[in-house]
Motif scaffolding. Structure first.
Motif, PDB file in Angstrom:
ATOM      1  N   ALA A 160       0.836  -1.200   0.000  1.00 23.72           N
ATOM      2  CA  ALA A 160       0.000   0.000   0.000  1.00 23.72           C
ATOM      3  C   ALA A 160       0.873   1.254   0.000  1.00 23.72           C
ATOM      4  O   ALA A 160       1.858   1.329   0.732  1.00 23.72           O
ATOM      5  N   GLN A 164      -2.874   5.069   0.014  1.00 24.27           N
ATOM      6  CA  GLN A 164      -3.773   3.915   0.184  1.00 24.27           C
ATOM      7  C   GLN A 164      -3.892   3.537   1.660  1.00 24.27           C
ATOM      8  O   GLN A 164      -4.962   3.135   2.112  1.00 24.27           O
ATOM      9  N   ARG A 167      -6.335   6.071   2.986  1.00 22.57           N
ATOM     10  CA  ARG A 167      -7.688   5.903   2.476  1.00 22.57           C
ATOM     11  C   ARG A 167      -8.350   4.626   3.000  1.00 22.57           C
ATOM     12  O   ARG A 167      -9.526   4.615   3.350  1.00 22.57           O
ATOM     13  N   ARG A 168      -7.579   3.545   3.079  1.00 18.73           N
ATOM     14  CA  ARG A 168      -8.179   2.245   3.418  1.00 18.73           C
ATOM     15  C   ARG A 168      -8.104   1.909   4.902  1.00 18.73           C
ATOM     16  O   ARG A 168      -8.855   1.058   5.375  1.00 18.73           O
ATOM     17  N   VAL A 169      -7.170   2.521   5.634  1.00 13.09           N
ATOM     18  CA  VAL A 169      -7.038   2.156   7.056  1.00 13.09           C
ATOM     19  C   VAL A 169      -7.243   3.356   7.983  1.00 13.09           C
ATOM     20  O   VAL A 169      -8.139   3.353   8.825  1.00 13.09           O
TER      21      VAL A 169
ATOM     22  N   LEU B  84      -9.976  -5.611   8.364  1.00  8.95           N
ATOM     23  CA  LEU B  84     -10.511  -4.255   8.501  1.00  8.95           C
ATOM     24  C   LEU B  84     -12.031  -4.330   8.582  1.00  8.95           C
ATOM     25  O   LEU B  84     -12.674  -4.867   7.677  1.00  8.95           O
ATOM     26  N   TRP B  86     -14.355  -2.347   8.163  1.00 10.03           N
ATOM     27  CA  TRP B  86     -15.175  -1.619   7.191  1.00 10.03           C
ATOM     28  C   TRP B  86     -15.212  -2.297   5.836  1.00 10.03           C
ATOM     29  O   TRP B  86     -15.829  -1.803   4.912  1.00 10.03           O
ATOM     30  N   TYR B  87     -14.507  -3.431   5.697  1.00 15.39           N
ATOM     31  CA  TYR B  87     -14.557  -4.158   4.433  1.00 15.39           C
ATOM     32  C   TYR B  87     -15.152  -5.542   4.658  1.00 15.39           C
ATOM     33  O   TYR B  87     -15.037  -6.117   5.737  1.00 15.39           O
ATOM     34  N   LEU B  95      -7.106  -7.067  -0.530  1.00 17.70           N
ATOM     35  CA  LEU B  95      -6.453  -5.762  -0.286  1.00 17.70           C
ATOM     36  C   LEU B  95      -5.191  -5.543  -1.124  1.00 17.70           C
ATOM     37  O   LEU B  95      -4.999  -4.467  -1.707  1.00 17.70           O
ATOM     38  N   ASN B  99      -4.429  -2.576  -3.690  1.00 11.88           N
ATOM     39  CA  ASN B  99      -3.294  -1.674  -3.490  1.00 11.88           C
ATOM     40  C   ASN B  99      -2.430  -1.582  -4.742  1.00 11.88           C
ATOM     41  O   ASN B  99      -1.773  -0.573  -4.974  1.00 11.88           O
ATOM     42  N   ARG B 100      -2.433  -2.652  -5.523  1.00 11.21           N
ATOM     43  CA  ARG B 100      -1.629  -2.614  -6.747  1.00 11.21           C
ATOM     44  C   ARG B 100      -2.397  -2.002  -7.895  1.00 11.21           C
ATOM     45  O   ARG B 100      -1.954  -2.040  -9.031  1.00 11.21           O
TER      46      ARG B 100
END
Lengths: 250, 250
Positions: A160, A164, A167-169, B84, B86-87, B95, B99-100
């Protein structure tokens, strides 16, 4: 059911007592006042209905100030929190100042802001934003800092980028705390709006309350307070609703 | 990919955690690190993954000895599953792909195939808090696997599970590694788990950690776990490891 009935029952009881005490003139006599200075709930309700156009007009002015003020505080507060989270140096430098700034009585410096920025909507938005900036910034920063460092390591190992990871964590982890800040700000904002209008305004509920006080329009003044309180309650409800829609994992 | 640890020492301030460790892990082999709590196993794992750089000595993975190079070759699975909230399960597993820069739909599609294979079919859309402990660990392992790195670094992956689930998960991981062999570094405080899952096990001493013993496991990842861990040669190896662990804790 019980959760609603009990408080509603209490409100009815209090209103009833007030109605009797005011309409019989008991309060006015006890305080040695003219009757019209102590309106009963039914008189206030009548004033609310008769002045509905005027109240709505002024409520809209105040609501616009509140919403714009909170919006400005949200942009500035979240922005500041993100910058302080990203740069430790900035946090160490600015955070004590932000906390110390809370000791400045905004009410007292409001007239200066008016002198500087004039009587338009600008200084009102600024005063409301100043009130709301602190809870939003501090809570957003707290939320960002609550991110589990292990989660950040895990994300780094999963390729990440810094963005990222944010945004994601970090950003989702900060949301519950940010909403706590927003809910506090929403409680403060109507009070701040009234202050701002008292210092100098030609419209708004705060301004109406002030002029009604000067003209002994006590029933209408209570009606304006009622509208203001109702507006604040609706805003708090909307903030809680938004939180439930956004923070679905709690 | 071959892992080589040569003369690695590390300290946090004045606290020496690792004392000139040298170890090697074969490509597609599973290397176990066993040691008393707080001995620096997790630190060593983070050093291997490139999440930190060692104070002295070198760690190289497939010839890369810089932190960035190691970070690019290792996927880190932290101690708690760290899904996480929220996912959904599948978005957590995917993930690394996201991220890529892979689109959400494609990333989910790729992960969905693995959900089927790892006994998680039907739980793609579940939130992490709807999954059992064992399932959460499976999703966390999938997340690590999907990253597609040659080396998997697992930090006490099953420490939080009850004994029965843990034994099941060990069998499950053994099966996963039989079909999809990777170079794995497994940190655990459970000697039996290490000897069952790993090809070779290094026993570390109390802080500052040094290597007390290196053992070859008799039946790494045998399909019948119960038979494997009760075989006389396994019991003997376990006793030897326990002895080394006790000696190193003094």
């Amino acid at each position: 059911m019980r959760r609603w009935l009990l408080p509603l029952g209490l409100i009815a009881l209090l209103l009833g007592a007030w109605q009797i005490a005011a309409s019989t003139g008991a309060i006015a006599n006890a305080l040695n006042l003219e009757d019209f200075l102590v309106p009963s709930p039914s008189e206030i309700a009548a004033a609310l209905w008769e002045n509905r156009g005027l109240l709505a007009e002024n409520a809209w002015v105040t609501l616009r100030e509140i919403l714009l003020g909170i919006l400005c505080a949200l942009i500035a507060g979240v922005g500041m929190a993100v910058l302080m989270h990203r740069w430790r140096l900035l946090r160490d430098a600015a955070f004590p100042l932000i906390v110390a700034s809370q000791t400045i009585p905004i009410v007292v410096i409001s007239p200066i802001l008016l002198v500087w920025f004039g009587y338009g909507i600008g200084p009102k938005i600024l005063i409301i934003a100043l009130f709301c900036f602190f809870p939003i910034t501090v809570n957003a920063l707290d939320g960002l800092r609550s991110t589990d460092p292990e989660a950040v390591k895990m994300m780094r190992s999963l390729d990440a980028s810094r963005w990222q990871r944010f945004r994601r964590v970090e950003a989702p982890a900060a949301l519950p705390s940010l909403f706590s800040g927003i809910k506090i700000a929403v409680v403060f904002a109507p009070l701040a709006a009234v202050f701002a209008e008292w210092v100098g305004a030609d419209a708004g509920l705060g301004r109406l309350i002030q002029s009604d006080l000067a003209n002994y329009q006590v029933a209408r003044q209570f009606a304006a307070v009622f509208v203001l309180a109702a507006m604040a309650l609706i805003l708090i409800g909307l903030a809680a609703l938004a939180e439930r829609r956004v923070v679905t994992w709690r | 990919m071959r892992l080589e640890i040569a003369g690695v020492s590390h300290s946090y301030g004045d606290l020496r955690t690792l004392d000139s460790l040298s170890l090697a892990g074969e490509a597609h082999g599973v290397l176990g690190l066993v040691g008393p709590s707080g001995c620096g196993k997790s630190t060593l794992l983070e050093l291997i993954c490139g999440l930190q750089d060692p104070g002295a000595g070198t760690i190289s993975i497939g010839g890369a000895s810089d932190g960035e190079g190691r970070l690019g070759r290792c996927a880190f699975m932290p101690q708690s599953d760290l899904l996480l909230p929220w996912y959904s399960a599948i978005d957590n597993a995917a993930l690394a792909l996201r991220n890529r820069g892979m689109g959400r739909r494609q990333a989910r599609g790729t992960a969905a195939g693995l959900f089927e294979r790892f006994g998680l079919a039907g739980f793609e859309a579940s939130r992490p808090d709807e999954l059992s402990g064992g399932m959460r660990q499976r999703v966390a392992f999938l997340r690590t696997l999907i990253a597609g790195k040659p080396v998997l670094a697992l930090d006490e992956p099953f420490a939080a599970l009850d004994a029965i689930t843990r034994a099941e998960m060990q069998e499950w991981l053994a099966a996963a590694l039989r079909t999809d062999p990777r170079t794995v570094v497994l940190v655990t405080h459970d000697v039996e788990e290490a000897l069952y899952l790993c090809d070779r096990v290094a026993v570390l001493s109390a802080r500052p950690a040094r290597i007390v013993a290196e053992l070859a496991a008799p039946h790494p990842r045998a399909p019948e776990r119960d038979a494997a861990v009760t075989a006389p040669e396994f019991v003997a190896a376990r006793e030897e490891a326990m002895r080394a662990l006790r000696d190193g804790s003094r």
